[in-house]
Design a protein around this motif. Sequence first.
Motif, PDB file in Angstrom:
ATOM      1  N   ARG A  45       0.845  -1.210   0.000  1.00  0.00           N
ATOM      2  CA  ARG A  45       0.000   0.000   0.000  1.00  0.00           C
ATOM      3  C   ARG A  45       0.874   1.251   0.000  1.00  0.00           C
ATOM      4  NH1 ARG A  45      -2.976  -3.087   3.505  1.00  0.00           N
ATOM      5  NH2 ARG A  45      -2.222  -2.022   5.361  1.00  0.00           N
ATOM      6  N   HIS A  48       2.408   1.782  -3.491  1.00  0.00           N
ATOM      7  CA  HIS A  48       1.413   2.320  -4.430  1.00  0.00           C
ATOM      8  C   HIS A  48       1.163   3.804  -4.179  1.00  0.00           C
ATOM      9  CE1 HIS A  48       0.486  -1.348  -6.514  1.00  0.00           C
ATOM     10  NE2 HIS A  48       0.151  -1.986  -5.398  1.00  0.00           N
ATOM     11  N   LYS A  49       1.041   4.202  -2.914  1.00  0.00           N
ATOM     12  CA  LYS A  49       0.779   5.612  -2.591  1.00  0.00           C
ATOM     13  C   LYS A  49       1.964   6.493  -2.977  1.00  0.00           C
ATOM     14  CE  LYS A  49      -3.376   5.619  -0.877  1.00  0.00           C
ATOM     15  NZ  LYS A  49      -4.451   6.477  -1.360  1.00  0.00           N
ATOM     16  N   GLU A  51       4.127   5.895  -5.391  1.00  0.00           N
ATOM     17  CA  GLU A  51       4.128   5.993  -6.849  1.00  0.00           C
ATOM     18  C   GLU A  51       2.999   6.880  -7.366  1.00  0.00           C
ATOM     19  OE1 GLU A  51       4.304   1.846  -7.988  1.00  0.00           O
ATOM     20  OE2 GLU A  51       6.500   1.871  -7.898  1.00  0.00           O
ATOM     21  N   GLU A  52       1.817   6.793  -6.750  1.00  0.00           N
ATOM     22  CA  GLU A  52       0.691   7.660  -7.138  1.00  0.00           C
ATOM     23  C   GLU A  52       1.043   9.132  -6.980  1.00  0.00           C
ATOM     24  OE1 GLU A  52      -2.806   6.743  -4.837  1.00  0.00           O
ATOM     25  OE2 GLU A  52      -2.884   4.686  -5.582  1.00  0.00           O
ATOM     26  N   ASN A  53       1.929   9.412  -6.040  1.00  0.00           N
ATOM     27  CA  ASN A  53       2.311  10.789  -5.751  1.00  0.00           C
ATOM     28  C   ASN A  53       3.654  11.173  -6.369  1.00  0.00           C
ATOM     29  OD1 ASN A  53       0.261  12.136  -3.781  1.00  0.00           O
ATOM     30  ND2 ASN A  53       0.389   9.988  -3.183  1.00  0.00           N
ATOM     31  N   GLY A  54       4.138  10.359  -7.312  1.00  0.00           N
ATOM     32  CA  GLY A  54       5.365  10.679  -8.035  1.00  0.00           C
ATOM     33  C   GLY A  54       6.637  10.585  -7.222  1.00  0.00           C
ATOM     34  N   SER A  56       9.639   8.203  -6.017  1.00  0.00           N
ATOM     35  CA  SER A  56      10.283   6.922  -6.313  1.00  0.00           C
ATOM     36  C   SER A  56      10.999   6.402  -5.067  1.00  0.00           C
ATOM     37  CB  SER A  56      11.249   7.061  -7.484  1.00  0.00           C
ATOM     38  OG  SER A  56      12.255   7.981  -7.171  1.00  0.00           O
ATOM     39  N   TYR A 121      -0.193   4.178   5.905  1.00  0.00           N
ATOM     40  CA  TYR A 121      -1.149   3.437   5.051  1.00  0.00           C
ATOM     41  C   TYR A 121      -1.426   2.055   5.562  1.00  0.00           C
ATOM     42  CZ  TYR A 121      -0.009   7.310   2.056  1.00  0.00           C
ATOM     43  OH  TYR A 121       0.187   8.571   1.558  1.00  0.00           O
TER      44      TYR A 121
END
Length: 121
Positions: A45, A48-49, A51-54, A56, A121
Amino acid sequence: EWMMKSASFEKNVTNVREYIEQDFLYTCRRFSGIYIYGAGGVGCRTAHKLEENGISFAGFVVSDGQAKERELLGHPVLPLGDLEPASDDPLMIIAVEERLYPVIEDNLRECNYNNIVYSCY
């Protein structure tokens, strides 16, 4: 005194949960080297969060002897003992069950990792 850093966030913070998440992401953005300690549900989780927020990250870290996979979500899964010592202290995000926090934090500090946060998360 509790103050919100709303000026440094991307949007207005309307509740405590959102404040915690935005503060977590703000902290992550300050580091070029990031590892997620934990390769289970919380670790995934968190990945993913990020990566969703750019944001790395270099890979997942697990306790020595706990690596079940060598790769997860396209990132390496490394036992803590195999992690190359970094000259710049990376951010270590602890992303496991809360009951494991003290042991993992102690292990990280023993290995001279000082930038430690807990996943929200």
